[in-house]
Scaffold this active site. Sequence first.
Site, mmCIF file in Angstrom:
data_model
loop_
_atom_site.group_PDB
_atom_site.id
_atom_site.type_symbol
_atom_site.label_atom_id
_atom_site.label_comp_id
_atom_site.label_asym_id
_atom_site.label_seq_id
_atom_site.Cartn_x
_atom_site.Cartn_y
_atom_site.Cartn_z
ATOM 1 C CD GLU A 1 -1.436 -2.384 1.931
ATOM 2 O OE1 GLU A 1 -2.190 -3.173 2.437
ATOM 3 O OE2 GLU A 1 -0.019 -2.495 1.895
ATOM 4 C CD GLU B 1 0.023 -5.837 13.831
ATOM 5 O OE1 GLU B 1 -0.632 -5.748 12.678
ATOM 6 O OE2 GLU B 1 0.581 -5.007 14.074
#
Length: 538
Positions: free
Chosen positions: A209, A348
Amino acid sequence: MTTALTHSPVWQELLGHDDTEHAGALLGADPGRVERYCLHHEDLRVDLSRHPVTDSTWERLLRLAEERGVPGRIEALFSGASVNESEGRPALHTALRSRPDASIHVDGEDVIPAVYEELQRMAAFVEALRSGDVRGYDGRPLRHVVNIGIGGSEAGVTMAHQALADGDEPLRLHTVSGVDGRELAAVWGRIDPAETLFCVASKSFSTLETLTNARTAWAWLEAEAGRPVPEQFVGISANESAMADFGIPAERRFRIWEWVGGRYSLPSTMGLPLAAVIGMERFNELRRGMRAMDEHFRSAPAAQNIPLLLGLLGVWQISLRGATGHVVLPYHPGLRRLPAYLQQLDMESLGKSVTRDGQPVDYPTGTSCWGEVGINGQHSFFQWLHQGTGRVIAEFLVPVEEGGLPERHAGLNLASALGQVQALCQGQAPQGSGPEAEHHRYEGGRPVTLILFRRLDAYTLGRLLALHEHRVFVQASLWGINPFDQWGVELGKRVAKGLAPVARGEAPPPAEADAATRQALRWAGCWGAGESSDGTGV
């Protein structure tokens, strides 16, 4: 070998310990409860009295921390030991905000001089940028900073900017993370290319990205200027050669290290876009607040150690009492991105199903973490918090000072927060009886943490962020999992990379693409070509 939590003798004691009393009843029966269960760090107040723990619960939880080796893990974290076992390296985010006279060695080398060398380079660049000495291709000073990054390379900068920027800064910050190009197009409508600095932030400098957006921004700026403009790009990465290959000049390349994870990297040069807007003085206040909480975590007695007790409480609520969520409720609009920032940190780090040495766990680890500015949440999901059947830990973060607000607003924010906290804890019995009355029953007893602080500033924000970093580390240590890797994220990236040529119509689906993915690609291909599709397979 990491021993499973469920094999712990103290954990077995906790399983057999009766902790079913309503927290509201515990508060009412014990006049000293609030004072005993409220933790302090300077003006910070962390009130745990609304969790249904008792003194004997705390005694067992503190023994559990000893039994699970948490004190040793804390020292290993700060000293540079390899606490990220699956990747074979330390996790030294604390070094990024340490004192300049500290000394932490990794592979025989003291890392602190290198950290401060990069921070000093960053400070000099930020000062030149803010004073107008860094100019665009037509000689005008730069007025816009576009941060191109995703995940840990974006979340902290965006969150802290919204919390700390006051609107009077000489530079404006814009962030781009999504890969479809819409964010870039929107930013181009708000900036002047000759007055814009692009910061490309990626630890690996290979993130799909980020590099896609960076290449598009490079081409756009080149087209606007009529020539390549490398001097209007900054790179922030651990990959020096990739920054050079991209075309970023040496003096515009800023270093981070493999031993810091993206979600922990805000106080490093990853914070350059933030510092450019709010100034190095306030950026260093943020770092100083983080350091203050680091020192508290490392040295405070266990019974007064805020991250330690929050971590113990989290494991107890999740793995023993069945909490399935952690809702973050800041009562300040400047903290509207804090829930998303903590979501990445929490999920995460704690979204793991094996221990540090690869053994499956047989107990819940981590939970969903989400939230919203509290006053807005009151008009959406608070109904579920009060009368729903789920069990979540509700964390209220509430500043007290309200300087500059119109008089009619005085006290309303604080009253709203405290009213919700009391209602969630105490509940209320219905007036009357019968089915209609039951709609007005509020069970209460919801687990609530209240964090009060004087005002939202850079120092306090730093303390709050470090507090949660260390709370997560304690939970991971108790569960025996590694909070510093993210192999699940890597799997998704690999699969997406293989599908990108297919999505562009340049290749057939790879053999490993399943039937549902192949059908989704067929639909997308038909619509992209302007054809109709009846949804049937081919």
